[in-house]
Motif scaffolding. Sequence first.
Motif, mmCIF file in Angstrom:
data_model
loop_
_atom_site.group_PDB
_atom_site.id
_atom_site.type_symbol
_atom_site.label_atom_id
_atom_site.label_comp_id
_atom_site.label_asym_id
_atom_site.label_seq_id
_atom_site.Cartn_x
_atom_site.Cartn_y
_atom_site.Cartn_z
ATOM 1 N N ILE A 7 12.656 -22.838 62.329
ATOM 2 C CA ILE A 7 12.830 -24.268 62.580
ATOM 3 C C ILE A 7 14.010 -24.796 61.773
ATOM 4 O O ILE A 7 14.428 -24.189 60.784
ATOM 5 C CB ILE A 7 11.565 -25.091 62.234
ATOM 6 N N LEU A 9 15.511 -27.748 59.425
ATOM 7 C CA LEU A 9 15.100 -28.825 58.520
ATOM 8 C C LEU A 9 16.105 -29.966 58.593
ATOM 9 O O LEU A 9 17.316 -29.745 58.518
ATOM 10 C CB LEU A 9 15.020 -28.310 57.085
ATOM 11 N N ALA A 40 6.785 -27.096 55.468
ATOM 12 C CA ALA A 40 7.615 -27.878 56.378
ATOM 13 C C ALA A 40 6.704 -28.871 57.089
ATOM 14 O O ALA A 40 5.645 -28.489 57.602
ATOM 15 C CB ALA A 40 8.322 -26.980 57.381
ATOM 16 N N ARG A 42 6.569 -32.748 59.540
ATOM 17 C CA ARG A 42 7.301 -33.714 60.368
ATOM 18 C C ARG A 42 6.816 -35.129 60.031
ATOM 19 O O ARG A 42 5.625 -35.429 60.115
ATOM 20 C CB ARG A 42 7.105 -33.433 61.854
ATOM 21 N N VAL A 68 12.142 -33.559 60.014
ATOM 22 C CA VAL A 68 11.438 -32.384 59.506
ATOM 23 C C VAL A 68 11.854 -32.180 58.052
ATOM 24 O O VAL A 68 13.037 -32.022 57.749
ATOM 25 C CB VAL A 68 11.745 -31.136 60.345
ATOM 26 N N LEU A 124 3.730 -28.463 59.690
ATOM 27 C CA LEU A 124 4.289 -27.516 60.652
ATOM 28 C C LEU A 124 4.093 -26.079 60.224
ATOM 29 O O LEU A 124 4.129 -25.166 61.057
ATOM 30 C CB LEU A 124 5.787 -27.784 60.843
#
Length: 364
Positions: A7, A9, A40, A42, A68, A124
């Motif tokens: 993912i 950031l 992590a 959101r 994020v 996450l």
Amino acid sequence: MRVTRRIKLDRISSSTHNARLGNEVFVGPDVIAEEGYILAVRILDDKSSYNMVEDPSGRMIPLRAGDVLAGTLGSRRALKGYAGVVPDSIELGDTIDVLNLGGVLGRCTSSHPDHGRPFSAEVLGAVHVFPALGDRVGRPAHIKDGAIPPADVLAARVPVVYVAGTCMSSGKTAAATELTRGLARRGRRVAAAKLTGVALMRDTLAMMDAGAVAAATFNDAGAASTHAGMTVRLARGLFNHLAAASPDVVVAELGDGILGDYGVQDILEDAELMGLAGAIVMAAPDPVGCWGAVALMKDVYGLPVDVVTGPATDNEVGRDYVHRALGLPAHNAFKDPHGLVGAVTRALEDGRGAGAVAAHCRAR
């Protein structure tokens, strides 16, 4: 089978800086619900106040819904901020709160009217690191990775100016910064430390800007926040680390208050750490705070206060009280930094602070 995914950031909080994260990370479902692990999340909402996060460079950047964020699990017990704890368990999709500007994550148990509710965020996953070159199997990242090691043995022998206070926002950082600046301008090599509190680089960065040759915090030693039972080993490790910069003196801020929940009392009770004290500066907001802090330091810890600062010294009313009733110098860090530095310099040079503390330590 553990499934990881990559993912991007949008924000990396300063509390994670030991892990040296990049803008893209792998995350997995193996969340460990303990202080220091990096997640992590959101951000789920927008806020009009207390809506920033400090990044690893020390810059404050805004947080918005949808961002994020990489943050660190930890607790907080702030009198003038949020209180929160690490939940007993955390699963993907759970909601967690952003407890401070350094990106410490936990479950908020009490908010503050000045800040409203904290940011809520969706979990996450656990941020993964890959310690071995070419390793294809990661493990949950922790801020102890690459941290300054805590120590059982205090090898450092550099005199310390301890800056304590009655509570948060009592003027400790302003005093520590002006002491760093003033002592450096008088030709001393000054190192700076923040020994207790919740992860945030802002205070020690201010001391670096003021002329410190080196600076370190408990966060550098792998703690997102401090509490009783851990601070003595952290402080010993930080002083040992800073001694490598060959300072003449260390200015050490004790975050929060001398009656707070961040483990300040353990440091004040430790004979070795307080044996390094060349001066003790007390920040207080009012005359009652001045009297109580000086009495507590003397009666409970057997420690002398060398100078009083903080909002209680904003004008002559408070300063006159400190002179008359407590027999101590009183100097405001903003209005009279030269007087504050002078009082500390005299304590350092005549050994009054260090000698009194050392005698107390030997007697215990």
